[in-house]
Write a protein that holds these residues in place. Structure first.
Motif, short mmCIF file in Angstrom:
data_model
loop_
_atom_site.label_atom_id
_atom_site.label_comp_id
_atom_site.label_asym_id
_atom_site.label_seq_id
_atom_site.Cartn_x
_atom_site.Cartn_y
_atom_site.Cartn_z
N ASN A 159 0.88 -1.18 0.00
CA ASN A 159 0.00 0.00 0.00
C ASN A 159 0.91 1.22 0.00
O ASN A 159 2.12 1.09 -0.16
N SER A 160 0.35 2.40 0.19
CA SER A 160 1.13 3.63 0.03
C SER A 160 2.25 3.78 1.05
O SER A 160 3.19 4.55 0.83
N THR A 161 2.19 3.03 2.15
CA THR A 161 3.20 3.19 3.20
C THR A 161 3.96 1.90 3.52
O THR A 161 4.78 1.88 4.44
N THR A 162 3.70 0.83 2.78
CA THR A 162 4.28 -0.46 3.14
C THR A 162 5.07 -1.08 1.98
O THR A 162 4.51 -1.77 1.12
N PRO A 163 6.38 -0.84 1.95
CA PRO A 163 7.21 -1.53 0.96
C PRO A 163 7.24 -3.03 1.24
O PRO A 163 7.44 -3.44 2.39
N GLU A 164 7.04 -3.81 0.19
CA GLU A 164 7.04 -5.27 0.34
C GLU A 164 8.19 -5.86 -0.48
O GLU A 164 8.48 -5.40 -1.59
N PHE A 165 8.80 -6.90 0.08
CA PHE A 165 9.86 -7.64 -0.60
C PHE A 165 9.45 -9.10 -0.61
O PHE A 165 9.56 -9.80 0.41
N ASN A 166 8.94 -9.55 -1.74
CA ASN A 166 8.47 -10.93 -1.87
C ASN A 166 9.60 -11.77 -2.45
O ASN A 166 9.91 -11.66 -3.63
N LEU A 167 10.20 -12.59 -1.60
CA LEU A 167 11.35 -13.38 -2.01
C LEU A 167 10.99 -14.85 -2.22
O LEU A 167 11.88 -15.71 -2.27
N ASP A 168 9.71 -15.13 -2.36
CA ASP A 168 9.28 -16.48 -2.72
C ASP A 168 9.19 -16.56 -4.24
O ASP A 168 8.12 -16.45 -4.83
N THR A 169 10.33 -16.73 -4.88
CA THR A 169 10.42 -16.64 -6.33
C THR A 169 9.77 -17.83 -7.03
O THR A 169 9.00 -17.68 -7.98
N THR A 170 10.10 -19.03 -6.59
CA THR A 170 9.55 -20.24 -7.18
C THR A 170 9.17 -21.20 -6.06
O THR A 170 9.47 -20.95 -4.88
#
Length: 251
Positions: A159-170
């Protein structure tokens, strides 16, 4: 002698560095020349080093000294380091000099540079300057030149204030998900690669609810480009600025 796979990638790319390697890939530059010079030195060192000396020991990872102005990761351990390559995104209320761009987040691919950070930080720190000039691969799971770095995950804003780092690539590579909030920021150093308008700031992000895994903090450092112009004069209502940075994940 066993040599780590990422080292073999560097060997292959460095060996292929003659002129035709750069055709239609990215512009040759002094930075790229310096990078390959460093890589060649490290390859020669590795060829005369025992395998135990080139293992990926994350305990050896440390933030750049300039990051000491950010809160320290005291009591935390480094987990991963990734090269981020993408865009910083902005909007403008109008296209006049009376308006200023508003940041609305970022979108980036993350490429695994953990072993480089552990063993060859002086090579790692050169990558953002080179990377932001290289087109983002359009093929899913493609590696990233000039070191054939494996895709580690994706960075975007939940959202506008929550940087996300999704490291579940495969399904085979599940590194977890870091949901974060920005806690502190410092201006990029004067030595940073500015691009057209300047380098985005260095950040300390704290993990928040929704995080999957051991993540407690994320640092964005060694930024290259990404800042917007000072006003919206002549700009579209929404626009992107290319950038690259290193992201250090602690837990």
């Amino acid at each position: 002698m066993y040599i780590l796979p990422w080292v073999l990638s560097l060997v292959a790319v460095s060996s292929a560095a003659p002129t035709n390697f750069f055709d239609d890939a990215y512009d040759f530059s002094e930075e790229l020349l310096g990078y390959y010079s460093k890589v060649s030195q490290k390859i020669n060192q590795i060829r005369h080093t025992e395998a135990s000396a080139v293992q990926c020991d994350t305990s050896k990872i440390s933030l750049p000294s300039y990051a000491s102005s950010l809160p320290s990761p005291t009591g935390l351990s480094p987990l991963y380091v990734g090269l981020g390559r993408g865009t910083q995104n902005y909007t403008c209320a109008d296209s006049t000099s009376s308006s200023t761009p508003t940041a609305i987040g970022a979108v980036a691919n993350l490429y695994n540079t953990t072993c480089l950070a552990a063993n060859y930080p002086e090579v790692l720190e050169m990558l953002p300057t080179i990377a932001y000039k290289i087109a983002i691969p359009t093929t899913e799971y493609a590696t990233f030149p000039p070191a054939n770095l494996e895709l580690m995950g994706h960075h975007f804003f939940y959202n506008s204030t929550t940087p996300e780092f999704n490291l579940d690539t495969t399904t085979e590579k599940q590194y977890g998900i870091a949901m974060t909030n920005k806690i502190d920021t410092i201006d990029a150093p004067s030595s940073a690669t500015e691009g057209q308008y300047g380098a985005v700031s260095w950040l300390y992000l704290k993990a928040v609810s929704g995080t999957v895994g051991k993540y407690k903090a994320v640092y964005r450092v060694d930024t290259a480009s990404g800042s917007p112009p000072t006003t919206c004069k002549g700009m579209e209502s929404s626009f992107e600025i290319q950038y690259a940075a290193l992201y250090y994940f602690y837990g």
